[in-house]
Write a protein that holds these residues in place. Structure first.
Motif, PDB file in Angstrom:
ATOM      1  N   GLY A 318      42.653  30.228  37.011  1.00  0.00           N
ATOM      2  CA  GLY A 318      42.878  30.459  35.600  1.00  0.00           C
ATOM      3  C   GLY A 318      42.877  31.942  35.280  1.00  0.00           C
ATOM      4  O   GLY A 318      42.867  32.797  36.183  1.00  0.00           O
ATOM      5  N   PRO A 319      42.845  32.301  33.984  1.00  0.00           N
ATOM      6  CA  PRO A 319      42.922  33.704  33.584  1.00  0.00           C
ATOM      7  C   PRO A 319      41.825  34.588  34.183  1.00  0.00           C
ATOM      8  O   PRO A 319      42.112  35.671  34.692  1.00  0.00           O
ATOM      9  CB  PRO A 319      42.804  33.625  32.058  1.00  0.00           C
ATOM     10  N   TRP A 320      40.564  34.132  34.110  1.00  0.00           N
ATOM     11  CA  TRP A 320      39.483  34.963  34.639  1.00  0.00           C
ATOM     12  C   TRP A 320      39.575  35.104  36.153  1.00  0.00           C
ATOM     13  O   TRP A 320      39.298  36.174  36.705  1.00  0.00           O
ATOM     14  CB  TRP A 320      38.123  34.380  34.246  1.00  0.00           C
ATOM     15  N   ALA A 321      39.981  34.035  36.825  1.00  0.00           N
ATOM     16  CA  ALA A 321      40.142  34.111  38.279  1.00  0.00           C
ATOM     17  C   ALA A 321      41.234  35.112  38.644  1.00  0.00           C
ATOM     18  O   ALA A 321      41.096  35.871  39.620  1.00  0.00           O
ATOM     19  CB  ALA A 321      40.476  32.733  38.846  1.00  0.00           C
ATOM     20  N   VAL A 322      42.305  35.153  37.864  1.00  0.00           N
ATOM     21  CA  VAL A 322      43.394  36.095  38.137  1.00  0.00           C
ATOM     22  C   VAL A 322      42.911  37.532  37.979  1.00  0.00           C
ATOM     23  O   VAL A 322      43.243  38.406  38.789  1.00  0.00           O
ATOM     24  CB  VAL A 322      44.587  35.800  37.207  1.00  0.00           C
ATOM     25  N   VAL A 323      42.125  37.785  36.938  1.00  0.00           N
ATOM     26  CA  VAL A 323      41.601  39.143  36.736  1.00  0.00           C
ATOM     27  C   VAL A 323      40.724  39.552  37.917  1.00  0.00           C
ATOM     28  O   VAL A 323      40.822  40.677  38.430  1.00  0.00           O
ATOM     29  CB  VAL A 323      40.817  39.223  35.417  1.00  0.00           C
ATOM     30  N   VAL A 324      39.865  38.648  38.363  1.00  0.00           N
ATOM     31  CA  VAL A 324      39.003  38.948  39.509  1.00  0.00           C
ATOM     32  C   VAL A 324      39.839  39.190  40.759  1.00  0.00           C
ATOM     33  O   VAL A 324      39.588  40.138  41.519  1.00  0.00           O
ATOM     34  CB  VAL A 324      37.999  37.795  39.739  1.00  0.00           C
ATOM     35  N   LEU A 325      40.838  38.347  40.977  1.00  0.00           N
ATOM     36  CA  LEU A 325      41.687  38.501  42.158  1.00  0.00           C
ATOM     37  C   LEU A 325      42.479  39.802  42.112  1.00  0.00           C
ATOM     38  O   LEU A 325      42.704  40.443  43.145  1.00  0.00           O
ATOM     39  CB  LEU A 325      42.635  37.312  42.279  1.00  0.00           C
ATOM     40  N   LEU A 326      42.913  40.233  40.932  1.00  0.00           N
ATOM     41  CA  LEU A 326      43.606  41.517  40.814  1.00  0.00           C
ATOM     42  C   LEU A 326      42.675  42.666  41.179  1.00  0.00           C
ATOM     43  O   LEU A 326      43.089  43.654  41.803  1.00  0.00           O
ATOM     44  CB  LEU A 326      44.146  41.692  39.395  1.00  0.00           C
ATOM     45  N   CYS A 327      41.409  42.555  40.812  1.00  0.00           N
ATOM     46  CA  CYS A 327      40.433  43.595  41.179  1.00  0.00           C
ATOM     47  C   CYS A 327      40.159  43.570  42.686  1.00  0.00           C
ATOM     48  O   CYS A 327      40.005  44.623  43.308  1.00  0.00           O
ATOM     49  CB  CYS A 327      39.141  43.403  40.391  1.00  0.00           C
ATOM     50  N   VAL A 328      40.098  42.365  43.274  1.00  0.00           N
ATOM     51  CA  VAL A 328      39.958  42.266  44.732  1.00  0.00           C
ATOM     52  C   VAL A 328      41.172  42.900  45.413  1.00  0.00           C
ATOM     53  O   VAL A 328      41.048  43.633  46.408  1.00  0.00           O
ATOM     54  CB  VAL A 328      39.812  40.783  45.162  1.00  0.00           C
TER      55      VAL A 328
END
Length: 447
Positions: A318-328
Motif C-alpha cells: 500500500g501507500p506506506w509500504a511504497v514510501v518505505v520501499l522507496l527509502c530502501v
C-alpha cells in the motif's frame, strides 16, 4: 618535490590529500547545486514554452550529453583533469546565466546544451582527479569514503536549499538561476585551488597538451582497446549499468507515477523525495558500514538486486509500504554508487586514459538508460506500470546472473591487485583497511 604533502596525519592523510578531499567536497557540492531543478518546468511554462518545446529540449539535452562525453574525456586526458574541472565549472556558470539573459526557447536550449557540455567535462574528470590525487599521495585507501561523502554532502545541500526556491522566486523571479550561477562560480574557486597531482616519479600533472590532434584519436583507441582487452573492466562497467539505469528510471521517470498509482497526492511528493534524499545521503557517506565478508564486486550485485526487489515489491504494498520501499531503494543506491565507482577506477590500468574510460562508462550507462526510458514511456502509455516494475526486476536479475556466471566460470580468473594487503579479519567494514575493490580479472592463460 611535494611542497604541500608534509607528514601523514593521525588519520593517515597527508596535508595535500586532505586538501584534495576538502576541495573536492566543495567542488562537487557547489557544481551540482542546481537551485532551479524543482521549478524549471513551471519556470519554462511561465516563459511561454509549450510542453512539446520543454520535453524536446530535454531530449536534445540527453543526446548532447552522450555526444559530448567522449571528446570531453579525451580533453581531460590531454589537458589534465584539474584543468578540465576548471573549464567545466566556467561553462556551468555561464550556462546557468543563459535563462536570465534570455528566458525564451533559444535561451533555455542554449542553457541545457551548455549544462550538458559542463557536466560532461567533469563527469569523468572529477572522479579521475580524486582517485589519482589520493593514489599519488599513497592515501588511496580513503578514496571510497571521500567519493561517498562528497555525494552525500551534495544530496544534503539539495534537501536544505530546494525548499527555499519558492519563497525566493516570489522576491525575484530569476533567483533560482542566479543562485545556481553563483554556486557554479564557487566551484570555479574550488577547482582553481586544487593542487597539482604529483606522481611517483616526482612530476606534476599538467596535462598532455602540445601534441597534435591525432593524439585524441590515439587516446580514444587506447580506451577502447583497454575495454576490449580487460574482461574485468568490461564486466565491472556492465555490472554498473543496472545501478545507474534502475536508480535513474525510478528516481526521475517513475517516481511520481508510482506515488500517484498508490493514491499518494502530489502535495506529499516533496516530503517523500526529501526522505529518499536523506536516506541516500546517509548511505553514500558510509559505504564502509558494509562488511568485508563479501568483496565489493559482490556487494554491488547484492545492492543491484535490492534495487530490483524494491521495485517489484512496490506492486504488492500500500501507500506506506511504497514510501518505505522507496527509502530502501535510496539506501541501496547510496551504498552502491561509491563502491561501483571505486571498482571501475581500480580496474583502469595505470597508464590508461582514465577520464576517457570513465566517459565511456558514462556513455554506456546513459545509452541504456535512454532505451529504458523509451520502454518506460510505452509501458506507462499502456497503463502497465506494475508489469514495468516486474520486468525491470527480472531483467536486472538475469543480467546479474549472467555476470556471476562469467565471474565464476573458467573463462576468467580473479587476482588481487598489485601490492594488495592480506585479507582483514572477518567483519571488517568495506574501506576500513587496505584497498577494497582492487580485485582484477584477466583471461586464463594457457598452461
Amino acid at each position: 618535490m611535494r611542497a604541500l604533502s608534509g607528514k601523514p596525519t593521525a588519520t593517515g592523510l597527508t596535508d595535500t590529500a586532505r586538501r584534495i578531499i576538502r576541495l573536492n567536497y566543495g567542488f562537487q557540492l557547489l557544481f551540482n547545486l542546481l537551485w532551479w531543478m524543482p521549478v524549471f518546468y513551471a519556470y519554462q511554462k511561465a516563459a511561454g514554452l509549450s510542453d512539446g518545446q520543454i520535453f524536446g529540449i530535454q531530449s536534445i539535452y540527453y543526446v548532447a550529453f552522450c555526444l559530448f562525453e567522449i571528446p570531453t574525456g579525451l580533453i581531460a586526458d590531454r589537458i589534465g583533469t584539474r584543468n578540465c574541472l576548471r573549464a567545466g565549472a566556467v561553462v556551468m556558470t555561464a550556462a546557468n546565466l543563459a535563462p536570465v539573459v534570455s528566458a525564451s526557447y533559444t535561451g533555455f536550449l542554449v542553457h541545457f546544451l551548455a549544462i550538458a557540455a559542463g557536466r560532461s567535462l567533469t563527469s569523468g574528470a572529477a572522479s579521475a582527479y580524486l582517485y589519482d590525487g589520493l593514489r599519488a599521495e599513497k592515501c588511496d585507501d580513503h578514496y571510497l569514503k571521500a567519493e561517498g561523502t562528497a555525494r552525500a554532502l551534495g544530496l544534503v545541500a539539495k534537501v536544505v536549499c530546494w525548499p527555499l526556491v519558492g519563497p525566493l522566486m516570489a522576491v525575484a523571479h530569476p533567483t533560482p538561476y542566479v543562485l545556481s550561477a553563483a554556486s557554479a562560480a564557487g566551484s570555479v574557486v574550488c577547482a582553481v585551488a586544487l593542487p597539482r597531482i604529483v606522481g611517483a616519479d616526482g612530476r606534476a600533472e599538467a596535462g598532455k597538451g602540445g601534441r597534435r590532434g591525432g593524439a585524441f584519436l590515439r587516446d580514444a583507441g587506447t580506451a577502447l582497446r583497454c575495454v576490449a582487452s580487460s574482461r574485468w573492466l568490461a564486466l565491472v562497467m556492465v555490472q554498473g549499468v543496472a545501478i545507474f539505469t534502475l536508480s535513474r528510471i525510478c528516481q526521475v521517470n517513475l517516481f511520481q507515477p508510482i506515488l500517484l498509482d498508490h493514491g499518494i497526492a502530489e502535495a506529499s511528493h516533496g516530503g517523500v523525495m526529501a526522505a529518499m534524499t536523506v536516506a541516500e545521503a546517509v548511505a553514500s557517506a558510509r559505504p564502509q558500514w558494509l562488511s568485508r565478508r563479501l568483496p565489493p564486486v559482490a556487494w554491488v550485485s547484492i545492492l543491484s538486486l535490492a534495487l530490483a526487489g524494491s521495485l517489484a515489491a512496490m506492486t504488492l504494498g500500500g501507500p506506506w509500504a511504497v514510501v518505505v520501499l522507496l527509502c530502501v531503494f535510496a539506501v541501496a543506491t547510496g551504498f552502491a554508487y561509491p563502491i561501483q565507482r571505486k571498482l571501475v577506477n581500480d580496474a583502469v590500468p595505470a597508464d590508461a586514459p582514465r577520464a576517457t574510460l570513465l566517459s565511456v562508462e558514462s556513455i554506456v550507462d546513459r545509452a541504456v538508460c535512454a532505451l529504458a526510458a523509451i520502454a518506460a514511456g510505452a509501458y506507462l502509455a499502456a497503463g502497465r506500470l506494475d508489469a514495468l516494475l516486474w520486468h525491470s526486476a527480472i531483467a536486472t536479475a538475469v543480467l546479474l546472473g549472467v555476470f556471476q556466471l562469467l565471474l565464476r566460470s573458467g573463462m576468467v580468473r580473479r587476482e588481487p591487485g598489485p601490492a594488495a594487503p592480506p585479507d582483514p579479519p572477518a567483519g571488517t567494514p568495506v574501506g576500513a583497511v587496505g584497498r577494497p575493490g582492487t580485485e582484477r580479472i584477466r583471461a586464463r592463460r594457457p598452461r
